[in-house]
Scaffold this motif. Structure first.
Motif, PDB file in Angstrom:
ATOM      1  N   VAL A  45       0.847  -1.189   0.000  1.00  0.00           N
ATOM      2  CA  VAL A  45       0.000   0.000   0.000  1.00  0.00           C
ATOM      3  C   VAL A  45       0.884   1.240   0.000  1.00  0.00           C
ATOM      4  N   ASN A  46       0.687   2.096  -0.968  1.00  0.00           N
ATOM      5  CA  ASN A  46       1.458   3.336  -1.075  1.00  0.00           C
ATOM      6  C   ASN A  46       0.604   4.525  -0.629  1.00  0.00           C
ATOM      7  N   MET A  47       1.195   5.375   0.186  1.00  0.00           N
ATOM      8  CA  MET A  47       0.488   6.553   0.663  1.00  0.00           C
ATOM      9  C   MET A  47       1.504   7.604   1.098  1.00  0.00           C
ATOM     10  N   LYS A  48       1.204   8.863   0.837  1.00  0.00           N
ATOM     11  CA  LYS A  48       2.075   9.948   1.279  1.00  0.00           C
ATOM     12  C   LYS A  48       1.745  10.292   2.722  1.00  0.00           C
ATOM     13  N   PHE A  49       2.731  10.065   3.584  1.00  0.00           N
ATOM     14  CA  PHE A  49       2.506  10.301   5.014  1.00  0.00           C
ATOM     15  C   PHE A  49       2.848  11.735   5.393  1.00  0.00           C
ATOM     16  N   LEU A  50       2.038  12.289   6.273  1.00  0.00           N
ATOM     17  CA  LEU A  50       2.259  13.643   6.763  1.00  0.00           C
ATOM     18  C   LEU A  50       3.599  13.736   7.488  1.00  0.00           C
ATOM     19  N   SER A  51       3.955  12.680   8.211  1.00  0.00           N
ATOM     20  CA  SER A  51       5.198  12.674   8.978  1.00  0.00           C
ATOM     21  C   SER A  51       6.436  12.738   8.087  1.00  0.00           C
ATOM     22  N   ALA A  52       6.291  12.362   6.808  1.00  0.00           N
ATOM     23  CA  ALA A  52       7.432  12.380   5.889  1.00  0.00           C
ATOM     24  C   ALA A  52       7.499  13.669   5.078  1.00  0.00           C
ATOM     25  N   SER A  53       6.500  14.531   5.216  1.00  0.00           N
ATOM     26  CA  SER A  53       6.438  15.745   4.398  1.00  0.00           C
ATOM     27  C   SER A  53       7.355  16.850   4.907  1.00  0.00           C
ATOM     28  N   HIS A  54       7.550  16.921   6.226  1.00  0.00           N
ATOM     29  CA  HIS A  54       8.383  17.983   6.808  1.00  0.00           C
ATOM     30  C   HIS A  54       8.853  17.544   8.186  1.00  0.00           C
ATOM     31  N   LYS A  55      10.057  17.953   8.559  1.00  0.00           N
ATOM     32  CA  LYS A  55      10.612  17.543   9.851  1.00  0.00           C
ATOM     33  C   LYS A  55       9.814  18.095  11.034  1.00  0.00           C
ATOM     34  N   PHE A  56       9.022  19.156  10.788  1.00  0.00           N
ATOM     35  CA  PHE A  56       8.185  19.718  11.853  1.00  0.00           C
ATOM     36  C   PHE A  56       7.259  18.652  12.420  1.00  0.00           C
ATOM     37  N   TRP A  57       6.703  17.793  11.538  1.00  0.00           N
ATOM     38  CA  TRP A  57       5.754  16.771  11.959  1.00  0.00           C
ATOM     39  C   TRP A  57       6.416  15.604  12.680  1.00  0.00           C
ATOM     40  N   ARG A  58       7.752  15.625  12.775  1.00  0.00           N
ATOM     41  CA  ARG A  58       8.467  14.572  13.493  1.00  0.00           C
ATOM     42  C   ARG A  58       9.026  15.053  14.831  1.00  0.00           C
ATOM     43  N   LEU A  59       8.689  16.300  15.202  1.00  0.00           N
ATOM     44  CA  LEU A  59       9.135  16.828  16.489  1.00  0.00           C
ATOM     45  C   LEU A  59       8.378  16.151  17.629  1.00  0.00           C
ATOM     46  N   PRO A  60       9.033  16.024  18.811  1.00  0.00           N
ATOM     47  CA  PRO A  60       8.334  15.442  19.961  1.00  0.00           C
ATOM     48  C   PRO A  60       7.016  16.156  20.241  1.00  0.00           C
ATOM     49  N   PHE A  61       5.993  15.411  20.612  1.00  0.00           N
ATOM     50  CA  PHE A  61       4.632  15.867  20.874  1.00  0.00           C
ATOM     51  C   PHE A  61       3.877  16.198  19.585  1.00  0.00           C
ATOM     52  N   ILE A  62       4.535  16.862  18.616  1.00  0.00           N
ATOM     53  CA  ILE A  62       3.892  17.115  17.332  1.00  0.00           C
ATOM     54  C   ILE A  62       3.734  15.804  16.566  1.00  0.00           C
ATOM     55  N   ARG A  63       4.710  14.909  16.694  1.00  0.00           N
ATOM     56  CA  ARG A  63       4.667  13.640  15.950  1.00  0.00           C
ATOM     57  C   ARG A  63       3.498  12.764  16.377  1.00  0.00           C
ATOM     58  N   GLY A  64       2.977  12.987  17.557  1.00  0.00           N
ATOM     59  CA  GLY A  64       1.804  12.249  17.992  1.00  0.00           C
ATOM     60  C   GLY A  64       0.573  12.617  17.174  1.00  0.00           C
ATOM     61  N   ILE A  65       0.467  13.908  16.822  1.00  0.00           N
ATOM     62  CA  ILE A  65      -0.662  14.384  16.016  1.00  0.00           C
ATOM     63  C   ILE A  65      -0.566  13.831  14.604  1.00  0.00           C
ATOM     64  N   SER A  66       0.614  13.989  13.979  1.00  0.00           N
ATOM     65  CA  SER A  66       0.793  13.496  12.607  1.00  0.00           C
ATOM     66  C   SER A  66       0.666  11.982  12.556  1.00  0.00           C
ATOM     67  N   GLY A  67       1.159  11.310  13.610  1.00  0.00           N
ATOM     68  CA  GLY A  67       1.066   9.859  13.661  1.00  0.00           C
ATOM     69  C   GLY A  67      -0.378   9.384  13.705  1.00  0.00           C
ATOM     70  N   MET A  68      -1.208  10.080  14.481  1.00  0.00           N
ATOM     71  CA  MET A  68      -2.619   9.720  14.571  1.00  0.00           C
ATOM     72  C   MET A  68      -3.324   9.924  13.230  1.00  0.00           C
ATOM     73  N   ILE A  69      -3.047  11.056  12.581  1.00  0.00           N
ATOM     74  CA  ILE A  69      -3.666  11.352  11.287  1.00  0.00           C
ATOM     75  C   ILE A  69      -3.234  10.325  10.243  1.00  0.00           C
ATOM     76  N   ASP A  70      -1.930  10.053  10.190  1.00  0.00           N
ATOM     77  CA  ASP A  70      -1.414   9.068   9.226  1.00  0.00           C
ATOM     78  C   ASP A  70      -2.000   7.683   9.481  1.00  0.00           C
ATOM     79  N   SER A  71      -2.096   7.298  10.744  1.00  0.00           N
ATOM     80  CA  SER A  71      -2.617   5.972  11.091  1.00  0.00           C
ATOM     81  C   SER A  71      -4.079   5.828  10.701  1.00  0.00           C
TER      82      SER A  71
END
Length: 330
Positions: A45-71
Motif C-alpha cells: 500500500v502506497n500513501m504519502k505520510f504527513l510525517s514524511a512531508s516535513h521535519k516539523f511533523w516529526r518533532l516530539p509531541f507534534i509527531r503524535g498528532i501526525s502519527g494519529m492522522i497518518d494511522s
C-alpha cells in the motif's frame, strides 16, 4: 527475561483488518488477506505520510498528532482493501435483482463512497458527543442532586475531571465489550492477537513459523488500544486545569477539552513510545491499563491467522535493519 522484555525492539507496527492484517515497516506497508483455505493475497500500500512531508511533523509531541492522522488514513485505506478482497473471496454466485442492477448501473461505486463519507462523519460526531459532551452533561446533571457541584470551585474541578475520565473509560470499555460479542469482530480481535504475536516473535529473534508465533504473548505495549486508554488518562490530568464553567458557561469545558485534543495526542504518543523502548517499573505502570484492555481487543488466533500475520510482517522487514529501534530491552 522480563514480562515485556524482548531481544530487540522494532518500529514495525500493524493493525487487524477484515480477514487480514496490515503491517507497516520503515520502507513499505503491506496488507495480507485470507482469500481461500490455502491462499493469501498480499499487496503493498502506497500513501504519502504527513510525517514524511516535513521535519516539523516529526518533532516530539507534534509527531503524535501526525502519527494519529497518518494511522487513521492508512487504516481506512487498508480496511477498504481487505473488505474488497474478503468479499471477492466469499462472493456468492447469485443473480442480482432488477433494483440492484439499476442501482449499480446508475450510481455504482459513487454511492458506496458517499455512504462511507457519511458514516465516517457520523462516527466522528458520535465520538465527540460520547467522549466530550456526554460526561460533562452527566456530571452537571448530578449538580441538581449535589449542591456543592454548582459552586464550581477548585475542589469541584478536581472531582469533575476524575468523574469525566472514569465515564469516558467506562464508555470506551463498554463499547468494545459489546462489539466483541459480534462474530465478525471476534475474528478481527483474533487477527489483532496474531499481529501482536508475530511482532513479538520477530522481536525475540525467532523464526517466523506458525508454531513460534502461537507461543508469543498477545498483549503488546505499543498497541493502539493502549494509546487510546493513555489518551483518556492524560485527558483527566488536562481536565484539572480547565474550569468547571469557563466564563460561566458549562458547555465551554468540553469545547476547550476538544480543542486541546492535539496536546492529549502528543503526550499520549510520547508515553506509548516510552513504554515501547523501555521495560522498567515506571513504564510497566504506564502500560498496565492498556495491556489490561487488550484482554478485550485481542483474542487467541488460529493457525491460519498466524500465517496471515507472518506473510504481512515478512514483507515489510527491511534487509538493512533500519526498523530496529533498540537491540536488547532494559
Amino acid at each position: 527475561m522480563g514480562k515485556t522484555q524482548t531481544k530487540k525492539i522494532t518500529s514495525i507496527g500493524g493493525s487487524a483488518l477484515i480477514e487480514g492484517i496490515m503491517m507497516r515497516g520503515p520502507k513499505k506497508t503491506t496488507v495480507a488477506v485470507r482469500t481461500g483455505e490455502d491462499s493469501i493475497y498480499t499487496e503493498d500500500v502506497n500513501m504519502k505520510f504527513l510525517s514524511a512531508s516535513h521535519k516539523f511533523w516529526r518533532l516530539p509531541f507534534i509527531r503524535g498528532i501526525s502519527g494519529m492522522i497518518d494511522s487513521m488514513r492508512l487504516s481506512y485505506k487498508c480496511l477498504m482493501l481487505s473488505a474488497d478482497k474478503a468479499l471477492e473471496a466469499g462472493e456468492i454466485e447469485e443473480e442480482p435483482s432488477k433494483f440492484e442492477k439499476w442501482l449499480d448501473e446508475k450510481v455504482g461505486d459513487k454511492l458506496m463512497k458517499v455512504l462511507m463519507v457519511i458514516s465516517s462523519l457520523f462516527g466522528v460526531a458520535l465520538a465527540v458527543l460520547l467522549f466530550f459532551f456526554l460526561p460533562t452533561w452527566i456530571f452537571n446533571l448530578a449538580g441538581f442532586f449535589i449542591p456543592a457541584i454548582q459552586d464550581g470551585g477548585e475542589e469541584v474541578r478536581f472531582w469533575q475531571s476524575i468523574a469525566e475520565g472514569i465515564l469516558k473509560i467506562v464508555i470506551f470499555l463498554g463499547y468494545i465489550l459489546i462489539v466483541s460479542q459480534m462474530s465478525d469482530m471476534k475474528r478481527v480481535f483474533m487477527y489483532h492477537g496474531a499481529e501482536h504475536k508475530a511482532i513479538f516473535c520477530y522481536e525475540n529473534d525467532l523464526d517466523l513459523t506458525v508454531e513460534n508465533v502461537k507461543k508469543q504473548r498477545r498483549f503488546h505495549p505499543r498497541c493502539g488500544t493502549s494509546f487510546i486508554l493513555l489518551m483518556l488518562l492524560v485527558g483527566i490530568v488536562i481536565g484539572l486545569f480547565i474550569p468547571h464553567a469557563p466564563f460561566g458557561i458549562t458547555w465551554l469545558r468540553p469545547v476547550i477539552k476538544l480543542a486541546l485534543l492535539p496536546l492529549t495526542m502528543g503526550i499520549g504518543y510520547e508515553l506509548i513510545k516510552l513504554c515501547g523502548k523501555h521495560d522498567n517499573a515506571l513504564t510497566r505502570i504506564i502500560a498496565a491499563p492498556g495491556l489490561w484492555a487488550q484482554r478485550i481487543t485481542t483474542k487467541e488466533p488460529d493457525e491460519g491467522m498466524c500465517e496471515i500475520a507472518i506473510a504481512a510482517i515478512t514483507a515489510v522487514i527491511p534487509d538493512d535493519g533500519s526498523d530496529i529501534v533498540k537491540n536488547g530491552c532494559c
